[in-house]
Scaffold this motif. Structure first.
Motif, PDB file in Angstrom:
ATOM      1  N   ARG A   1       3.179   5.880 -10.894  1.00 45.90           N
ATOM      2  CA  ARG A   1       2.134   6.723 -10.310  1.00 45.90           C
ATOM      3  C   ARG A   1       0.819   5.953 -10.193  1.00 45.90           C
ATOM      4  O   ARG A   1       0.095   6.090  -9.205  1.00 45.90           O
ATOM      5  CB  ARG A   1       1.918   7.970 -11.167  1.00 45.90           C
ATOM      6  N   THR A   2       0.511   5.160 -11.203  1.00 46.96           N
ATOM      7  CA  THR A   2      -0.718   4.366 -11.168  1.00 46.96           C
ATOM      8  C   THR A   2      -0.672   3.367 -10.022  1.00 46.96           C
ATOM      9  O   THR A   2      -1.665   3.201  -9.291  1.00 46.96           O
ATOM     10  CB  THR A   2      -0.921   3.632 -12.504  1.00 46.96           C
ATOM     11  N   ASN A   3       0.450   2.707  -9.852  1.00 45.25           N
ATOM     12  CA  ASN A   3       0.585   1.745  -8.747  1.00 45.25           C
ATOM     13  C   ASN A   3       0.441   2.435  -7.399  1.00 45.25           C
ATOM     14  O   ASN A   3      -0.219   1.928  -6.490  1.00 45.25           O
ATOM     15  CB  ASN A   3       1.926   1.020  -8.831  1.00 45.25           C
ATOM     16  N   ARG A   4       1.064   3.597  -7.272  1.00 49.23           N
ATOM     17  CA  ARG A   4       0.979   4.344  -6.025  1.00 49.23           C
ATOM     18  C   ARG A   4      -0.455   4.804  -5.775  1.00 49.23           C
ATOM     19  O   ARG A   4      -0.960   4.742  -4.649  1.00 49.23           O
ATOM     20  CB  ARG A   4       1.922   5.551  -6.081  1.00 49.23           C
ATOM     21  N   THR A   5      -1.135   5.262  -6.830  1.00 52.43           N
ATOM     22  CA  THR A   5      -2.521   5.696  -6.698  1.00 52.43           C
ATOM     23  C   THR A   5      -3.414   4.533  -6.300  1.00 52.43           C
ATOM     24  O   THR A   5      -4.301   4.681  -5.448  1.00 52.43           O
ATOM     25  CB  THR A   5      -3.013   6.313  -8.023  1.00 52.43           C
ATOM     26  N   ASP A   6      -3.207   3.371  -6.906  1.00 50.88           N
ATOM     27  CA  ASP A   6      -3.986   2.186  -6.539  1.00 50.88           C
ATOM     28  C   ASP A   6      -3.796   1.836  -5.070  1.00 50.88           C
ATOM     29  O   ASP A   6      -4.761   1.524  -4.364  1.00 50.88           O
ATOM     30  CB  ASP A   6      -3.601   0.983  -7.411  1.00 50.88           C
ATOM     31  N   ALA A   7      -2.561   1.894  -4.603  1.00 51.98           N
ATOM     32  CA  ALA A   7      -2.286   1.603  -3.194  1.00 51.98           C
ATOM     33  C   ALA A   7      -2.960   2.636  -2.292  1.00 51.98           C
ATOM     34  O   ALA A   7      -3.538   2.280  -1.253  1.00 51.98           O
ATOM     35  CB  ALA A   7      -0.782   1.571  -2.939  1.00 51.98           C
ATOM     36  N   ASP A   8      -2.919   3.907  -2.682  1.00 51.73           N
ATOM     37  CA  ASP A   8      -3.566   4.958  -1.891  1.00 51.73           C
ATOM     38  C   ASP A   8      -5.082   4.758  -1.844  1.00 51.73           C
ATOM     39  O   ASP A   8      -5.708   4.945  -0.799  1.00 51.73           O
ATOM     40  CB  ASP A   8      -3.246   6.338  -2.463  1.00 51.73           C
ATOM     41  N   VAL A   9      -5.674   4.381  -2.968  1.00 49.13           N
ATOM     42  CA  VAL A   9      -7.118   4.155  -3.018  1.00 49.13           C
ATOM     43  C   VAL A   9      -7.505   2.973  -2.130  1.00 49.13           C
ATOM     44  O   VAL A   9      -8.497   3.028  -1.398  1.00 49.13           O
ATOM     45  CB  VAL A   9      -7.590   3.939  -4.476  1.00 49.13           C
ATOM     46  N   LYS A  10      -6.711   1.906  -2.167  1.00 45.08           N
ATOM     47  CA  LYS A  10      -6.993   0.747  -1.310  1.00 45.08           C
ATOM     48  C   LYS A  10      -6.907   1.135   0.164  1.00 45.08           C
ATOM     49  O   LYS A  10      -7.752   0.731   0.971  1.00 45.08           O
ATOM     50  CB  LYS A  10      -6.019  -0.390  -1.607  1.00 45.08           C
ATOM     51  N   GLN A  11      -5.898   1.917   0.520  1.00 44.88           N
ATOM     52  CA  GLN A  11      -5.743   2.353   1.908  1.00 44.88           C
ATOM     53  C   GLN A  11      -6.901   3.246   2.318  1.00 44.88           C
ATOM     54  O   GLN A  11      -7.447   3.113   3.412  1.00 44.88           O
ATOM     55  CB  GLN A  11      -4.408   3.085   2.097  1.00 44.88           C
ATOM     56  N   LEU A  12      -7.295   4.159   1.446  1.00 44.40           N
ATOM     57  CA  LEU A  12      -8.411   5.053   1.735  1.00 44.40           C
ATOM     58  C   LEU A  12      -9.704   4.264   1.902  1.00 44.40           C
ATOM     59  O   LEU A  12     -10.497   4.536   2.809  1.00 44.40           O
ATOM     60  CB  LEU A  12      -8.554   6.086   0.614  1.00 44.40           C
ATOM     61  N   LYS A  13      -9.916   3.274   1.051  1.00 43.53           N
ATOM     62  CA  LYS A  13     -11.110   2.437   1.151  1.00 43.53           C
ATOM     63  C   LYS A  13     -11.114   1.676   2.481  1.00 43.53           C
ATOM     64  O   LYS A  13     -12.140   1.600   3.155  1.00 43.53           O
ATOM     65  CB  LYS A  13     -11.174   1.460  -0.020  1.00 43.53           C
ATOM     66  N   SER A  14      -9.978   1.139   2.844  1.00 44.78           N
ATOM     67  CA  SER A  14      -9.867   0.411   4.109  1.00 44.78           C
ATOM     68  C   SER A  14     -10.152   1.332   5.293  1.00 44.78           C
ATOM     69  O   SER A  14     -10.904   0.971   6.206  1.00 44.78           O
ATOM     70  CB  SER A  14      -8.472  -0.193   4.227  1.00 44.78           C
ATOM     71  N   ASP A  15      -9.572   2.520   5.276  1.00 49.24           N
ATOM     72  CA  ASP A  15      -9.793   3.481   6.361  1.00 49.24           C
ATOM     73  C   ASP A  15     -11.259   3.898   6.434  1.00 49.24           C
ATOM     74  O   ASP A  15     -11.834   4.017   7.520  1.00 49.24           O
ATOM     75  CB  ASP A  15      -8.915   4.720   6.175  1.00 49.24           C
TER      76      ASP A  15
END
Length: 94
Positions: free
Chosen positions: A36-50
């Motif tokens: 879940r932490t890895n998935r959350t980190d990936a989601d945060v990176k994608q959100l930051k990029s967007d």
């Protein structure tokens, strides 16, 4: 082995089994939390990029609007000069 020693050995074996079961449950839970932490980190990176992309687009639009806006101070000055010139001309014509 006497009866108390046998029951102690049985209890120790059961305790060992319960400890192993508990440790496996903890390992499983930790594995889920890591995923879940890895998935959350990936989601945060994608959100930051967007978000950065959207902000960049908005900055471009704001700069375009700034370039195309009317120079209100210059328009006001020209209107004032034109009004004064009209007043002077009307006084001179009489």
């Amino acid at each position: 082995m006497t009866v108390p020693e046998a029951s102690v050995a049985v209890e120790l074996a059961q305790l060992r089994g319960e400890i192993n079961t508990g440790l496996e449950q903890i390992k499983g839970t930790l594995g889920i939390l890591v995923e879940r932490t890895n998935r959350t980190d990936a989601d945060v990176k994608q959100l930051k990029s967007d978000t950065e992309k959207d902000i960049g687009e908005l900055r471009v639009e704001v700069e375009a609007l700034k370039r195309n806006r009317w120079p209100l101070a210059a328009v006001g000055a020209l209107t004032g000069v034109a009004g004064a010139a009209t007043g002077v001309i009307s006084l001179l014509v009489r």
